[in-house]
Design a protein around this motif. Structure first.
Motif, PDB file in Angstrom:
ATOM      1  N   GLY A   1     -33.389 -10.732 -72.519  1.00  0.00           N
ATOM      2  CA  GLY A   1     -34.027 -11.922 -71.962  1.00  0.00           C
ATOM      3  C   GLY A   1     -34.481 -12.897 -73.033  1.00  0.00           C
ATOM      4  N   ALA A   2     -34.777 -12.372 -74.217  1.00  0.00           N
ATOM      5  CA  ALA A   2     -35.193 -13.225 -75.338  1.00  0.00           C
ATOM      6  C   ALA A   2     -33.982 -13.770 -76.101  1.00  0.00           C
ATOM      7  CB  ALA A   2     -36.111 -12.447 -76.270  1.00  0.00           C
ATOM      8  N   GLY A   3     -32.765 -13.413 -75.654  1.00  0.00           N
ATOM      9  CA  GLY A   3     -31.565 -13.945 -76.289  1.00  0.00           C
ATOM     10  C   GLY A   3     -31.020 -13.129 -77.436  1.00  0.00           C
ATOM     11  N   VAL A   4     -31.441 -11.879 -77.567  1.00  0.00           N
ATOM     12  CA  VAL A   4     -30.923 -11.003 -78.630  1.00  0.00           C
ATOM     13  C   VAL A   4     -29.682 -10.309 -78.063  1.00  0.00           C
ATOM     14  CG1 VAL A   4     -31.463  -9.116 -80.215  1.00  0.00           C
ATOM     15  CG2 VAL A   4     -33.265 -10.697 -79.511  1.00  0.00           C
ATOM     16  N   TRP A   5     -28.537 -10.992 -78.139  1.00  0.00           N
ATOM     17  CA  TRP A   5     -27.319 -10.545 -77.474  1.00  0.00           C
ATOM     18  C   TRP A   5     -26.724  -9.245 -78.002  1.00  0.00           C
ATOM     19  CZ3 TRP A   5     -27.798 -12.489 -73.137  1.00  0.00           C
ATOM     20  CH2 TRP A   5     -28.254 -13.788 -72.955  1.00  0.00           C
ATOM     21  N   PRO A   6     -26.944  -8.844 -79.255  1.00  0.00           N
ATOM     22  CA  PRO A   6     -26.432  -7.531 -79.675  1.00  0.00           C
ATOM     23  C   PRO A   6     -27.025  -6.364 -78.866  1.00  0.00           C
ATOM     24  CG  PRO A   6     -26.882  -8.868 -81.599  1.00  0.00           C
ATOM     25  CD  PRO A   6     -27.405  -9.623 -80.415  1.00  0.00           C
ATOM     26  N   MET A   7     -28.102  -6.621 -78.147  1.00  0.00           N
ATOM     27  CA  MET A   7     -28.675  -5.576 -77.305  1.00  0.00           C
ATOM     28  C   MET A   7     -27.756  -5.212 -76.144  1.00  0.00           C
ATOM     29  SD  MET A   7     -31.452  -4.258 -78.349  1.00  0.00           S
ATOM     30  CE  MET A   7     -31.113  -4.451 -80.070  1.00  0.00           C
TER      31      MET A   7
END
Length: 154
Positions: free
Chosen positions: A125-131
């Motif tokens: 949700g915070a935009g940390v796409w590697p998650m």
């Protein structure tokens, strides 16, 4: 039966559609708390594993104490669920293997990913796409446990 392990109500009733917004708001609040407390921060988690900072130990300790107090209150109070069913918290199963193996598996995954399962969606949700990779492997691990559950020590 409740869908929360160890917490049982006397009867099971379907959840109403009005409960969904409540769950979403509580999840959103939890995500904000994780971000603001820096519990979702890879750097804070690495500091904890290197014993360089007390911050995460304090957050985890506060969560453990809160959980202990809440569980004790649930056991003693006879509080009712939203469906007016008595909530009963059962004792954990005895034995050490399940807790050691589970803790080691969780800890290795946490150390490799730099994040425990709680903040995965928060970080997405915070935009940390590697998650997305971490989420994929978390779901794979959950599926594998379900597939191998009968062959694992419990």
């Amino acid at each position: 039966m409740s869908d929360i392990p160890g917490v049982h109500s006397e009867a099971s009733t379907p959840r109403s559609a009005t409960a969904l917004p409540v769950y979403l708001l509580v999840g959103l609040y939890f995500g904000v708390v994780l971000v603001k407390s820096e519990a979702a921060s890879w750097y804070r988690i690495q500091e904890m594993f290197r014993f360089e900072s007390f911050h995460m130990f304090g957050v985890i300790g506060a969560a453990v104490v809160t959980g202990m107090i809440t569980t004790a209150l649930l056991r003693r109070s006879g509080v009712k669920s939203r469906d007016h069913q008595t909530i009963k918290v059962t004792d954990k199963a005895r034995g050490w293997k399940r807790y050691v193996y589970g803790g080691l598996t969780f800890g290795v995954g946490w150390g490799l990913a730099g994040v425990c399962p709680g903040p995965i969606l928060t970080l997405l949700g915070a935009g940390v796409w590697p998650m997305l990779i971490v989420l994929g492997f978390a779901l794979l691990g959950t599926w594998l446990y379900g597939a191998l559950q009968n062959r694992l020590p419990h």
